[in-house]
Design an enzyme around this catalytic site. Structure first.
Site: not given
Length: 407
Positions: A180, A121
Site C-alpha cells: 500500500d 498513511d
C-alpha cells in the site's frame, strides 16, 4: 519494443479484446456515459453532505442493513478519502457548495502534516485532500501543508533498509514495508518537484526499489508486507496480513502495486519500474474471473463463493489508465486502456452502483477479510478511486478526440 514476452503479450491483448466485447452489454452500461455517471455521483455526494456537519469526522464504511456513512476521526487512515471525493465532485461540477465542503473537510487534516508520523498513511490522508485541493485551487497554504506532510512521512525512512517503515505499531516486524505504501510515494515525488528537499525523491525511489526487489514475487504476484531486519536491512520474509495466505494473491494489494509502480516510472523514468508495473497488471488481468470483478483474494479456496472487492477494481482502473499512457507499444496501450474501461463499466452497472441503497457510490468492497472487517460493504476509498478513474477516463477520451480533430 515491448518488454513483455510475446506469448504473454498476446494473452493480455486477447483478454482486453474479450473485455471490450463485454463492455457494451446492456447490463453493464445502464449509465450511458462517463458524464452521466459522474453527474449522478456528484448529486449523491452533495446529498450526503446533509448528514455530515462535523468536519473532523469522515465517512469510512456503511454496515449491512444501514444506509448512512459510519464515520472516523482525523487520524484514521481513511480520513483523506472523503475530502478527496468532494474535490473530485467539485472538479467535475464546478459547484461552489461542493468546493466549500471540500475546504471544510480538508482543513482538519492539517494536523497530520505537523504531528509525529504514526504510519505511512500520511500520503493517503494529506495528498488525497490537500493535494487535490492545491491542484484545483492553487491555494499557497495547501502547498505549505503538503510540503510539511512530505517531511513528516520521510521521518519513517530507514536508510539501512532503504524503505519507509510502514507500520511502526507492528512490533513483530522490526521494520516492515507494505505494498500500500507505494501510493504514498506520490506525495514525496510531488514535494521534491515543488520546493521540497531532493532527498524526498531519493527516499521515494529507494522505497520503490526495495518494494520491487522484495515484495514483488518472480511471477509478479505480490506480498502485502515485507519484514526486514532494521539493523542490517536483511529481508526476513513476505507476509499476507490482509490476504488469504502468505503465498496468495491479495487483489487490492496487487492494484496498489500497479498504480504505484506506474507513477514511479513516470517520475523516475526507470525501465525496471515500468516492467514491474506491466508484470503486475498482466498478472492481475489474467487472474480475473469471467465476470471481470476481482475476488478479494484470487486464491481464497471458497471461490466462487468468496466476496468480491470493488475497491480493487477501482484502484486497478486508475493504475491501468495511467499505465496505458506510459507504455510505448500501441497494442499494450489499447490493452490497458480497454481493461480500465471495462472495470469502470462494471462499477457503473446496477450490480455495483449503490443508487438508493445507501449514501455510498459503490457496493461490494472488502476491507480486512482475515479480521472479518468490512466484508462486502461500501468503503470510502472505493468511491474515491471510482471518481478518480471516471475523471481520468473523461480527460483521456477528451484528449483523444482533440488529437483526432487536430489531425
Amino acid at each position: 519494443m515491448s518488454i513483455l514476452k510475446k506469448g504473454k503479450k498476446v494473452l493480455a491483448i486477447a483478454l482486453a479484446t474479450t473485455l471490450v466485447g463485454c463492455f457494451s452489454t446492456k447490463k453493464e452500461t445502464s449509465s450511458t456515459s462517463v458524464d452521466s455517471v459522474l453527474n449522478a455521483n456528484t448529486i449523491k455526494v452533495k446529498a450526503a453532505l446533509k448528514d455530515l456537519k462535523t468536519f473532523d469526522s469522515f465517512p469510512r464504511t456503511i454496515s449491512k442493513g444501514h444506509n448512512k456513512w459510519e464515520k472516523v476521526g482525523v487520524k484514521d487512515w481513511c480520513s483523506g478519502f472523503w475530502p478527496g471525493v468532494l474535490w473530485y465532485a467539485y472538479e467535475f461540477s464546478g459547484d461552489e457548495e461542493l468546493k466549500k465542503a471540500a475546504e471544510n473537510f480538508t482543513l482538519p487534516i492539517k494536523t497530520i502534516a505537523y504531528s509525529e508520523a504514526l504510519d505511512h498513511d500520511v500520503g493517503f490522508q494529506v495528498f488525497n485532500s490537500y493535494g487535490n485541493g492545491y491542484r484545483l485551487t492553487g491555494n499557497p497554504e495547501y502547498k505549505k501543508v503538503l510540503l510539511a506532510a512530505a517531511d513528516t512521512l520521510a521521518t519513517l525512512y530507514n536508510p539501512i533498509v532503504g524503505s519507509i517503515h510502514s507500520w511502526p505499531m507492528k512490533p513483530q516486524y522490526p521494520h516492515n514495508t507494505i505494498i500500500d505504501n507505494m501510493i504514498n510515494l506520490e506525495l514525496l515525488f510531488w514535494a521534491a518537484k515543488n520546493g521540497g528537499s531532493k532527498k524526498l525523491y531519493d527516499i521515494a525511489e529507494s522505497h520503490a526499489e526495495v518494494t520491487m526487489k522484495h515484495l514483488v514475487r518472480p511471477d509478479y504476484s505480490t506480498y502485502h508486507l515485507g519484514a526486514f531486519d532494521d539493523k542490517t536491512g536483511a529481508f526476513i520474509r513476505g507476509v499476507a496480513h490482509q490476504g488469504y495466505a502468505d503465498n496468495s494473491l491479495w487483489a487490492r494489494g496487487q492494484t496498489w502495486g500497479i498504480y504505484g509502480f506506474s507513477f514511479a516510472y513516470r517520475e523516475t523514468g526507470r525501465d525496471d519500474f515500468l516492467k514491474t508495473a506491466i508484470g503486475l497488471a498482466d498478472k492481475f488481468l489474467e487472474r480475473l474471473p469471467e465476470d471481470g470483478m476481482p475476488f478479494w483474494d484470487f486464491d481464497d479456496p471458497k471461490i466462487p463463493n468468496a466476496p468480491k472487492d470493488a475497491s480493487a477494481a477501482a484502484v486497478a482502473a486508475c493504475g491501468l489508465l495511467d499505465l496505458s499512457s506510459l507504455v510505448k507499444d500501441s497494442e499494450l496501450k489499447e490493452t490497458y486502456f480497454n481493461a480500465a474501461k471495462r472495470f469502470i463499466a462494471i462499477l457503473s452497472s446496477e450490480t455495483y452502483l449503490s443508487n438508493t441503497t445507501n449514501q455510498a457510490l459503490l457496493l461490494h468492497s472488502t476491507g480486512h477479510h482475515p479480521r472479518n472487517s468490512e466484508i462486502d460493504v461500501p468503503i470510502i476509498y472505493a468511491d474515491y478511486y471510482f471518481m478518480e478513474a471516471l475523471l481520468r477516463l473523461k480527460k483521456m477520451e477528451a484528449s483523444k478526440k482533440k488529437i483526432i480533430v487536430n489531425f
